[in-house]
Design an enzyme around this catalytic site. Structure first.
Site, short mmCIF file in Angstrom:
data_model
loop_
_atom_site.label_atom_id
_atom_site.label_comp_id
_atom_site.label_asym_id
_atom_site.label_seq_id
_atom_site.Cartn_x
_atom_site.Cartn_y
_atom_site.Cartn_z
N LYS A 75 0.80 -1.24 0.00
CA LYS A 75 0.00 0.00 0.00
C LYS A 75 0.83 1.29 0.00
O LYS A 75 0.33 2.35 0.35
CB LYS A 75 -1.00 0.06 1.18
CG LYS A 75 -1.87 -1.16 1.37
CD LYS A 75 -2.47 -1.69 0.10
CE LYS A 75 -3.43 -0.76 -0.59
NZ LYS A 75 -3.81 -1.30 -1.93
N THR A 76 2.06 1.21 -0.39
CA THR A 76 2.87 2.43 -0.39
C THR A 76 3.11 2.95 -1.81
O THR A 76 3.83 3.93 -2.00
CB THR A 76 4.24 2.14 0.26
OG1 THR A 76 4.86 1.05 -0.43
CG2 THR A 76 4.11 1.82 1.73
N GLY A 77 2.55 2.24 -2.81
CA GLY A 77 2.76 2.65 -4.20
C GLY A 77 3.63 1.64 -4.97
O GLY A 77 4.20 1.96 -6.00
N THR A 78 3.68 0.42 -4.44
CA THR A 78 4.59 -0.57 -5.05
C THR A 78 4.17 -0.95 -6.48
O THR A 78 5.03 -1.22 -7.31
CB THR A 78 4.66 -1.85 -4.18
OG1 THR A 78 3.36 -2.40 -4.04
CG2 THR A 78 5.25 -1.56 -2.81
N THR A 79 2.87 -0.94 -6.75
CA THR A 79 2.42 -1.31 -8.10
C THR A 79 2.79 -0.21 -9.09
O THR A 79 3.22 -0.49 -10.22
CB THR A 79 0.89 -1.54 -8.13
OG1 THR A 79 0.54 -2.29 -6.98
CG2 THR A 79 0.45 -2.25 -9.39
N SER B 272 -4.92 2.82 4.27
CA SER B 272 -5.06 2.31 2.91
C SER B 272 -5.31 0.80 2.93
O SER B 272 -6.14 0.28 2.18
CB SER B 272 -3.80 2.64 2.10
OG SER B 272 -3.86 2.04 0.83
N LYS C 275 -6.13 0.73 -7.46
CA LYS C 275 -4.98 1.54 -7.03
C LYS C 275 -5.34 3.01 -7.13
O LYS C 275 -5.69 3.48 -8.23
CB LYS C 275 -3.75 1.25 -7.91
CG LYS C 275 -3.34 -0.20 -7.92
CD LYS C 275 -2.84 -0.68 -6.56
CE LYS C 275 -2.73 -2.20 -6.54
NZ LYS C 275 -2.35 -2.71 -5.22
N ARG D 122 -7.65 4.48 -4.77
CA ARG D 122 -9.09 4.47 -4.49
C ARG D 122 -9.52 5.80 -3.88
O ARG D 122 -8.72 6.51 -3.29
CB ARG D 122 -9.42 3.36 -3.48
CG ARG D 122 -9.27 1.97 -4.02
CD ARG D 122 -9.92 0.96 -3.07
NE ARG D 122 -9.86 -0.37 -3.62
CZ ARG D 122 -8.94 -1.27 -3.29
NH1 ARG D 122 -8.00 -0.97 -2.42
NH2 ARG D 122 -8.96 -2.47 -3.85
P1 A3P Z 1 -4.70 4.03 -2.27
O1 A3P Z 1 -5.48 3.16 -3.21
O2 A3P Z 1 -5.00 3.78 -0.84
O3 A3P Z 1 -4.77 5.50 -2.62
P2 A3P Z 1 0.33 -0.62 -3.64
O4 A3P Z 1 0.45 -0.69 -5.11
O5 A3P Z 1 1.62 -0.79 -2.94
O6 A3P Z 1 -0.78 -1.49 -3.13
O7 A3P Z 1 -0.06 0.87 -3.27
C1 A3P Z 1 -1.32 1.42 -3.64
C2 A3P Z 1 -1.21 2.92 -3.47
O8 A3P Z 1 -0.33 3.45 -4.46
C3 A3P Z 1 -2.50 3.64 -3.69
O9 A3P Z 1 -3.14 3.65 -2.44
C4 A3P Z 1 -2.04 5.03 -4.20
O10 A3P Z 1 -2.20 6.04 -3.27
C5 A3P Z 1 -0.55 4.86 -4.48
N1 A3P Z 1 -0.06 5.36 -5.76
C6 A3P Z 1 1.11 6.03 -5.92
N2 A3P Z 1 1.29 6.37 -7.19
C7 A3P Z 1 0.23 5.89 -7.88
C8 A3P Z 1 -0.15 5.95 -9.26
N3 A3P Z 1 0.63 6.54 -10.16
N4 A3P Z 1 -1.33 5.38 -9.62
C9 A3P Z 1 -2.11 4.78 -8.67
N5 A3P Z 1 -1.81 4.69 -7.35
C10 A3P Z 1 -0.64 5.24 -6.96
#
Ligand code: A3P
Length: 325
Positions: free
Chosen positions: A57-61, A155, A276, A278
């Site tokens: 949940k830190t933006g890994t995707t 998150s 991602k 939300r």
């Molecule tokens: P939220 O959905 O709570 O806002 P992960 O991929 O580690 O699960 O992290 C998901 C989080 O990535 C999302 O949390 C969002 O805030 C963050 N994020 C950072 N950059 C992003 C991007 N370019 N597109 C979508 N989400 C992004």
């Protein structure tokens, strides 16, 4: 000298050495004795040069998708079960062995310039992951992304609600984070999943026990969200990857998504899916205050650690400790 048929011999062996039941895979090419019995058809180059370890949940995707745009960086193949994550070092997949792991990677076309990587966001806080990763990938570089642990916890809670987790649906965030030993087991479990990964300095210390500080990069998830091109430049430098890839040209801010996305032709964009970024209500002030207090010591430790490592301090950490003092 007495011996036994292979399976009985194995049983006997593990009776005598029960600790060795749990394997610790090493790179067969790092030891001549292992290399000599390693199949000639196999290569030791189908292994990642770096790992993105999370936490979740830190933006890994987003980081994974931005890295994959780079012409010299190649991600692991998707898993039918866990999608872009392999989750090898963190769970039962580890027992499947290194051939299973290597099958997630292409044979690099040029081992010195191709950067294979994988991201599995639960490596960060899995107790055994650093030891296992370092045994197989001692020279790998490790990237972790941090956001305010309070926001990470929130998150995760919202993620669980979106997945219809009954505990998250039936309890407020505040009930989850303030659950105690007398709370129902399911509530305690969600409580742990929300809060434990946020003990950043403890988890990072464990990684630093197995990797040199120069192998570790800690990036600011807030910067990843607000100015990813700049952050990707820092990552390219850390990895020493060439050619330089211009992320300022590759990424664009998508107004309707509210996030940075890949720039396509004719003004189109490719963003991450609905799960991602939300939309959900802001965290209550009560929970924010509670979590500031809850994480204060860990955040102070993180500050000390980053100073010791000579790594930049994330803005959220400065703000958090400034507000708390
Ligand atoms: P939220 O959905 O709570 O806002 P992960 O991929 O580690 O699960 O992290 C998901 C989080 O990535 C999302 O949390 C969002 O805030 C963050 N994020 C950072 N950059 C992003 C991007 N370019 N597109 C979508 N989400 C992004």
């Amino acid at each position: 000298l007495q011996t036994l048929p292979p399976v009985r011999l194995a049983h006997k062996y593990f009776q005598i050495f029960p600790d060795e039941r749990d394997p610790l895979w090493q790179n067969p090419c790092h030891d001549k004795r292992h290399k000599d019995i390693w199949s000639k058809e196999k290569t030791c180059d189908r292994l990642p040069k770096f790992l993105v370890i999370g936490p979740q949940k830190t933006g890994t995707t987003a980081l994974h998708s931005f890295l994959a745009l780079h012409p010299a960086i190649t991600s692991s193949f998707p898993s039918p079960v866990t999608f872009e994550e392999v989750q090898f070092f963190s769970g039962p997949n580890y027992q499947r062995g290194i051939d299973w792991y290597m099958d997630f990677f292409p044979v690099p076309s040029n081992i010195s310039t191709d950067f294979l990587f994988e991201k599995s966001a639960n490596y960060f806080d899995t107790e055994v992951a650093p030891k296992r990763a370092a045994a197989l990938l001692p020279r790998a570089k490790i990237i972790s992304i941090l956001i305010n642990p309070a926001d990470r916890a929130y998150s995760w809670y919202q993620h669980q609600r979106a997945h219809q987790d009954p505990v998250a649906l039936n309890h407020t965030f505040h009930e989850v984070i303030s659950a105690g030993p007398s709370s129902p087991a399911a509530l305690q479990s969600l409580h742990r999943r929300c809060l434990q990964p946020g003990a950043y300095s403890s988890h990072l210390e464990r990684w630093l026990h197995h990797y040199q500080p120069s192998q570790l990069l800690i990036v600011d998830g807030v910067q990843l969200r607000s100015s990813p091109a700049q952050l990707m430049d820092g990552i390219q430098k850390f990895l020493g990857v060439t050619p330089y890839y211009n992320y300022t040209q590759a990424l664009t801010f998508d107004e309707s998504k509210g996030f940075w996305c890949q720039k396509l032709e004719a003004g189109r964009t490719r963003c991450l899916g609905k799960s991602k970024g939300r939309k959900y209500p802001e965290m209550s002030l009560e929970s924010r205050v509670f979590l500031s207090e809850y994480y204060r010591e860990q955040n102070v430790e993180l500050l000390r650690m980053l100073k010791r490592l000579g790594q930049p301090l994330p803005i959220w950490l400065r703000d958090e400790l400034h507000n708390a003092s």
